[in-house]
Motif scaffolding. Sequence first.
Motif, PDB file in Angstrom:
ATOM      1  N   ASN A 326       0.828  -1.209   0.000  1.00  9.80           N
ATOM      2  CA  ASN A 326       0.000   0.000   0.000  1.00  9.80           C
ATOM      3  C   ASN A 326       0.862   1.259   0.000  1.00  9.80           C
ATOM      4  O   ASN A 326       0.844   2.056  -0.931  1.00  9.80           O
ATOM      5  N   ILE A 327       1.657   1.408   1.037  1.00 12.23           N
ATOM      6  CA  ILE A 327       2.445   2.636   1.188  1.00 12.23           C
ATOM      7  C   ILE A 327       3.633   2.662   0.233  1.00 12.23           C
ATOM      8  O   ILE A 327       3.918   3.683  -0.395  1.00 12.23           O
ATOM      9  N   SER A 328       4.342   1.531   0.104  1.00 10.56           N
ATOM     10  CA  SER A 328       5.594   1.525  -0.666  1.00 10.56           C
ATOM     11  C   SER A 328       5.423   1.077  -2.120  1.00 10.56           C
ATOM     12  O   SER A 328       6.412   0.854  -2.810  1.00 10.56           O
ATOM     13  N   TYR A 329       4.167   0.946  -2.589  1.00 13.33           N
ATOM     14  CA  TYR A 329       3.929   0.415  -3.935  1.00 13.33           C
ATOM     15  C   TYR A 329       4.618   1.258  -5.015  1.00 13.33           C
ATOM     16  O   TYR A 329       5.306   0.728  -5.890  1.00 13.33           O
ATOM     17  N   ARG A 330       4.446   2.552  -4.962  1.00 10.65           N
ATOM     18  CA  ARG A 330       5.015   3.427  -6.009  1.00 10.65           C
ATOM     19  C   ARG A 330       6.541   3.381  -6.011  1.00 10.65           C
ATOM     20  O   ARG A 330       7.169   3.364  -7.078  1.00 10.65           O
ATOM     21  N   THR A 331       7.126   3.358  -4.834  1.00 10.74           N
ATOM     22  CA  THR A 331       8.589   3.314  -4.749  1.00 10.74           C
ATOM     23  C   THR A 331       9.130   2.017  -5.334  1.00 10.74           C
ATOM     24  O   THR A 331      10.099   2.027  -6.116  1.00 10.74           O
ATOM     25  N   VAL A 332       8.492   0.907  -4.979  1.00 12.24           N
ATOM     26  CA  VAL A 332       8.923  -0.386  -5.500  1.00 12.24           C
ATOM     27  C   VAL A 332       8.738  -0.445  -7.010  1.00 12.24           C
ATOM     28  O   VAL A 332       9.596  -0.948  -7.739  1.00 12.24           O
ATOM     29  N   ARG A 333       7.601   0.072  -7.493  1.00 13.55           N
ATOM     30  CA  ARG A 333       7.326   0.044  -8.933  1.00 13.55           C
ATOM     31  C   ARG A 333       8.384   0.823  -9.706  1.00 13.55           C
ATOM     32  O   ARG A 333       8.927   0.337 -10.710  1.00 13.55           O
ATOM     33  N   LYS A 334       8.706   2.017  -9.247  1.00 18.51           N
ATOM     34  CA  LYS A 334       9.704   2.833  -9.932  1.00 18.51           C
ATOM     35  C   LYS A 334      11.083   2.171  -9.895  1.00 18.51           C
ATOM     36  O   LYS A 334      11.829   2.218 -10.883  1.00 18.51           O
ATOM     37  N   THR A 335      11.414   1.551  -8.769  1.00 21.47           N
ATOM     38  CA  THR A 335      12.716   0.889  -8.640  1.00 21.47           C
ATOM     39  C   THR A 335      12.816  -0.298  -9.592  1.00 21.47           C
ATOM     40  O   THR A 335      13.822  -0.467 -10.291  1.00 21.47           O
ATOM     41  N   VAL A 336      11.756  -1.110  -9.621  1.00 24.93           N
ATOM     42  CA  VAL A 336      11.748  -2.287 -10.492  1.00 24.93           C
ATOM     43  C   VAL A 336      11.835  -1.884 -11.954  1.00 24.93           C
ATOM     44  O   VAL A 336      12.594  -2.471 -12.737  1.00 24.93           O
ATOM     45  N   LEU A 337      11.066  -0.879 -12.345  1.00 24.61           N
ATOM     46  CA  LEU A 337      11.075  -0.428 -13.741  1.00 24.61           C
ATOM     47  C   LEU A 337      12.421   0.177 -14.126  1.00 24.61           C
ATOM     48  O   LEU A 337      12.887   0.003 -15.260  1.00 24.61           O
ATOM     49  N   PHE A 338      13.050   0.880 -13.193  1.00 25.76           N
ATOM     50  CA  PHE A 338      14.369   1.457 -13.466  1.00 25.76           C
ATOM     51  C   PHE A 338      15.397   0.352 -13.690  1.00 25.76           C
ATOM     52  O   PHE A 338      16.180   0.392 -14.655  1.00 25.76           O
TER      53      PHE A 338
END
Length: 395
Positions: A326-338
């Motif tokens: 929930n909270i860290s979804y965006r951070t994880v998504r950006k890291t994985v895509l990078f």
Amino acid sequence: MSKKRKHRKLLLRDGLFSTLLSLLVCYLFSLLFFNTSFFDPLSKALQDFSFLDVYYAERLNEQELTDTKVILVNVEHKTRQELANALDKVIESRAKAIGFDVILREFEKTAADTLLAKLLKEDRVIATYIIGDDGEEIKSHTFFGENLTSGFANFSFDSSSSVIREFSGRYESKQDIKESLPVVLARQYLSPKEWSAREIDEKIAKPRVINYQGGLDHYLHLTIDDILYLENTDLLNDKIILFGYLGSPSGNSFDIEDKHFTPLNTTTAGKSIPDMYGATIHANIISMLISDRFMYKVPRLLELTLLFLFSFVASVYFIWLDRRLNISYRTVRKTVLFVFSILLVWITLLLFKRGIVFKSATIIAVAVFSAGFVKYYKHLVRYINTKRKFKSYLN
């Protein structure tokens, strides 16, 4: 059916629906982007740019050996008499093949023209011409010969990009099949047995990516005066000698006559001036042909298949992740895509270094878009559920 298996089935179905919708939106955006005049400058710039060009910029910092099989001769703006004298001297040497990348449009009725007409008929001399947009041949005046051994000087017949990345070795007209100047020169340089064993006819049946070895400094280049004052022509023995324009003086960076953009341009993005003379591009193509160092392009069908698979995996993974974070979804998504983008770029450059052209830029862009599209698919599922019951992994 177990609950776990049911959830897995819903996840895969949602991933498929999200992927198909994201690809449809990408396709519609591409139609708008590439077919609207407002975006013409930007779309043209994107077509002319490839991050594979960065590989050349980095590789050219390394020490490259000079190609000793091809020698360039700069015709500058010399008189026809000087050209004839230099060509005559090269013919007297034991050069294997001689390319004359000069079109003599006018007949000046001089002794120099008569001598040039005689020299261009020599067996080892390959003349040149240009194939126009309508298929018409632009060649030297008929006085210099109608049935000369010759090859067309066009690099490619694809006008979508101003950067010379590919070359066409053949041109099929209604009358016959024509070959380019580098192909004719390479065919004369190699023995029929070598030519056949390397299956070069099959390799040049379609446009091929040019395996650039270097710029003007990668080749021994002489001036007309150098040739005329050359006391010993042993330097030219068993070589391909190519007459062409290389600037006045040779290598003048501000002289853009017969100069083109190539991947070797030190400015890989933004405004720049053309970086390579046509004769030098021909030399790179010749080097690729006679050394059998062809570049192999990954088939378009395989690229499209990988595009769909990466987009599908991205959709499934981020739909699954959305329910767990929930909270860290965006951070994880950006890291994985990078990390994904960097890894695919690294693989692309590694393949390119080994002679395989894999265009991954579109795959990266679409996969990243599909990953971001998950949140819109989530809103769409919620909206559909207000109208009717729709089973989804996101519920």
